[in-house]
Design a protein around this motif. Structure first.
Motif, PDB file in Angstrom:
ATOM      1  N   TYR A   1       0.829  -1.202   0.000  1.00 12.27           N
ATOM      2  CA  TYR A   1       0.000   0.000   0.000  1.00 12.27           C
ATOM      3  C   TYR A   1       0.867   1.257   0.000  1.00 12.27           C
ATOM      4  N   ARG A   2       1.865   1.288   0.882  1.00 13.14           N
ATOM      5  CA  ARG A   2       2.722   2.468   0.988  1.00 13.14           C
ATOM      6  C   ARG A   2       3.444   2.758  -0.322  1.00 13.14           C
ATOM      7  N   GLU A   3       3.915   1.691  -0.973  1.00 17.05           N
ATOM      8  CA  GLU A   3       4.609   1.873  -2.248  1.00 17.05           C
ATOM      9  C   GLU A   3       3.654   2.447  -3.293  1.00 17.05           C
ATOM     10  N   SER A   4       2.435   1.930  -3.335  1.00 14.43           N
ATOM     11  CA  SER A   4       1.442   2.424  -4.293  1.00 14.43           C
ATOM     12  C   SER A   4       1.085   3.872  -4.005  1.00 14.43           C
ATOM     13  N   ALA A   5       0.912   4.203  -2.718  1.00 14.73           N
ATOM     14  CA  ALA A   5       0.421   5.517  -2.315  1.00 14.73           C
ATOM     15  C   ALA A   5       1.430   6.639  -2.525  1.00 14.73           C
ATOM     16  N   ARG A   6       2.680   6.301  -2.819  1.00 14.71           N
ATOM     17  CA  ARG A   6       3.652   7.347  -3.111  1.00 14.71           C
ATOM     18  C   ARG A   6       3.322   8.070  -4.416  1.00 14.71           C
ATOM     19  N   ASP A   7       2.623   7.368  -5.294  1.00 14.43           N
ATOM     20  CA  ASP A   7       2.245   7.948  -6.576  1.00 14.43           C
ATOM     21  C   ASP A   7       0.986   8.803  -6.402  1.00 14.43           C
TER      22      ASP A   7
ATOM     23  N   ILE B   1     -14.071  -3.839   9.312  1.00 15.55           N
ATOM     24  CA  ILE B   1     -12.745  -4.021   9.920  1.00 15.55           C
ATOM     25  C   ILE B   1     -11.663  -3.775   8.876  1.00 15.55           C
ATOM     26  N   ARG B   2     -11.840  -4.343   7.702  1.00 15.25           N
ATOM     27  CA  ARG B   2     -10.842  -4.164   6.637  1.00 15.25           C
ATOM     28  C   ARG B   2     -10.777  -2.706   6.195  1.00 15.25           C
ATOM     29  N   THR B   3     -11.946  -2.054   6.122  1.00 11.91           N
ATOM     30  CA  THR B   3     -11.977  -0.637   5.754  1.00 11.91           C
ATOM     31  C   THR B   3     -11.249   0.212   6.786  1.00 11.91           C
ATOM     32  N   THR B   4     -11.393  -0.149   8.070  1.00  8.45           N
ATOM     33  CA  THR B   4     -10.705   0.598   9.124  1.00  8.45           C
ATOM     34  C   THR B   4      -9.192   0.465   8.973  1.00  8.45           C
ATOM     35  N   ILE B   5      -8.716  -0.728   8.648  1.00  7.98           N
ATOM     36  CA  ILE B   5      -7.282  -0.919   8.414  1.00  7.98           C
ATOM     37  C   ILE B   5      -6.818  -0.077   7.223  1.00  7.98           C
ATOM     38  N   HIS B   6      -7.600  -0.074   6.155  1.00 10.73           N
ATOM     39  CA  HIS B   6      -7.276   0.765   5.002  1.00 10.73           C
ATOM     40  C   HIS B   6      -7.228   2.231   5.406  1.00 10.73           C
ATOM     41  N   HIS B   7      -8.180   2.636   6.238  1.00 14.15           N
ATOM     42  CA  HIS B   7      -8.247   4.036   6.657  1.00 14.15           C
ATOM     43  C   HIS B   7      -6.986   4.447   7.414  1.00 14.15           C
ATOM     44  N   VAL B   8      -6.521   3.588   8.306  1.00 19.75           N
ATOM     45  CA  VAL B   8      -5.322   3.911   9.081  1.00 19.75           C
ATOM     46  C   VAL B   8      -4.111   4.066   8.154  1.00 19.75           C
ATOM     47  N   MET B   9      -3.995   3.184   7.160  1.00 18.75           N
ATOM     48  CA  MET B   9      -2.895   3.301   6.208  1.00 18.75           C
ATOM     49  C   MET B   9      -3.036   4.569   5.370  1.00 18.75           C
ATOM     50  N   GLN B  10      -4.273   4.894   5.013  1.00 14.99           N
ATOM     51  CA  GLN B  10      -4.521   6.065   4.177  1.00 14.99           C
ATOM     52  C   GLN B  10      -4.194   7.364   4.913  1.00 14.99           C
ATOM     53  N   ARG B  11      -4.439   7.398   6.219  1.00 13.10           N
ATOM     54  CA  ARG B  11      -4.109   8.595   7.004  1.00 13.10           C
ATOM     55  C   ARG B  11      -2.627   8.937   6.853  1.00 13.10           C
ATOM     56  N   GLN B  12      -1.792   7.913   6.945  1.00 20.98           N
ATOM     57  CA  GLN B  12      -0.349   8.128   6.847  1.00 20.98           C
ATOM     58  C   GLN B  12       0.056   8.493   5.421  1.00 20.98           C
ATOM     59  N   ALA B  13      -0.563   7.838   4.441  1.00 23.86           N
ATOM     60  CA  ALA B  13      -0.191   8.071   3.044  1.00 23.86           C
ATOM     61  C   ALA B  13      -0.562   9.480   2.587  1.00 23.86           C
TER      62      ALA B  13
ATOM     63  N   ALA C   1      -0.637  12.150   4.202  1.00 24.24           N
ATOM     64  CA  ALA C   1       0.263  13.158   4.778  1.00 24.24           C
ATOM     65  C   ALA C   1       1.414  13.491   3.823  1.00 24.24           C
ATOM     66  N   GLN C   2       1.764  12.548   2.947  1.00 25.27           N
ATOM     67  CA  GLN C   2       2.845  12.783   1.980  1.00 25.27           C
ATOM     68  C   GLN C   2       2.440  13.774   0.902  1.00 25.27           C
TER      69      GLN C   2
END
Length: 276
Positions: free
Chosen positions: A53-59, A169-181, A183-184
């Motif tokens: 996810y992090r690698e994808s979200a850099r774009d 539950i899965r959406t919440t995990i995605h949300h937490v990752m998205q919060r960090q992404a 920010a970039q």
């Protein structure tokens, strides 16, 4: 939660039940979920998944398109919940499902707000107006009705609530990752505003996990012993398989050309200047 790989599901369940009174309120549900994920960690609760996810979200283009996809999914989910609520003959179920439908209708617009904040000016005013149609615009004041042609125009079952619960539950995990992404990409002057939207989304997601857990627990009392636990294990397996299929052989997260071909507004209309 963001660092507890392999324990995010358990933490989300714990937090969601704390919001509603405590884990002890849903012993059948909580025990079944914890045993299932302890025995086989879902792929969406792993370090490898977050790394992709992090690698994808850099774009920036991918990130913007992901927000559009989230908006569409929330709008579609809202219609499904609205139909289930309209067909429920239980007042508690109906009220909870209606509130959930209204929340997801609102979330569809909130993801567009995140797009505006993270990528100001990236979407033309004309396209932005078009995107608002992704939300069905449900409110608590509106009378319930089955959405025409919806396969969800039926009385909800415990299996429906289990699938909703795991999806949230899965959406919440995605949300937490998205919060960090995000920010970039977000301009510094918009960070406080974007955090306010994200905090509201997170509270709602946890509330949705909690209310579906309570409905599952309520229905479990009238079912054969072990029925709910078996269903929970089966559905976690299904969601795990769906997650692996989304990644595919290429390891592309949550989006593919086949997926985008189904949406005339997806990559074709994603902000072009973000390619740079």
């Amino acid at each position: 939660m963001s660092e507890a790989h392999g324990a995010k599901v358990a933490r989300i369940v714990e937090l969601s039940l704390e919001m509603l009174g405590g884990p002890g309120d849903c012993p059948i549900y909580a025990t079944a979920v914890n045993r299932t994920v302890d025995a086989d960690t879902p792929p969406f609760d792993t370090q490898a998944y977050e790394t992709v996810y992090r690698e994808s979200a850099r774009d920036a283009r991918w990130m913007a398109t992901s927000l559009l996809t989230n908006s569409e999914r929330e709008g579609d989910g809202s219609k499904r919940l609205w139909s289930l609520a309209a067909c429920s003959d239980d007042p508690i179920e109906q009220s909870s499902l209606k509130q959930h439908a209204v929340d997801e209708s609102k979330h569809s617009l909130m993801y567009l707000a995140l797009l505006d904040l993270a990528f100001p000016g990236a979407v033309s005013p004309e396209f932005r107006i078009e995107l608002r149609q992704l939300s069905p615009g449900f409110t608590l004041r509106k009378a319930l009705y089955p959405v025409p042609g919806s396969p969800y125009a039926k009385k909800p079952t415990v299996d429906d609530f289990i699938q909703m619960n795991i999806a949230e539950i899965r959406t919440t995990i995605h949300h937490v990752m998205q919060r960090q992404a995000l920010a970039q990409h977000c301009p510094p002057e918009n960070r406080s505003a974007i955090k306010a939207v994200q905090d509201s989304l997170l509270r709602d997601e946890l509330a949705h996990v909690g209310y579906t857990a309570r409905l599952i627990e309520r229905l479990a009392a009238d079912l054969p012993q072990g029925k709910v636990a078996d269903l929970i294990a089966k559905r976690f397996g299904d969601f795990g398989r769906i997650t692996r299929e989304e990644l595919g052989d290429t390891g592309v997260f949550d989006c593919s050309l086949d997926c985008c071909e189904k949406r005339d507004w997806c990559r074709a209309k994603a902000p072009a200047f973000l390619d740079s």
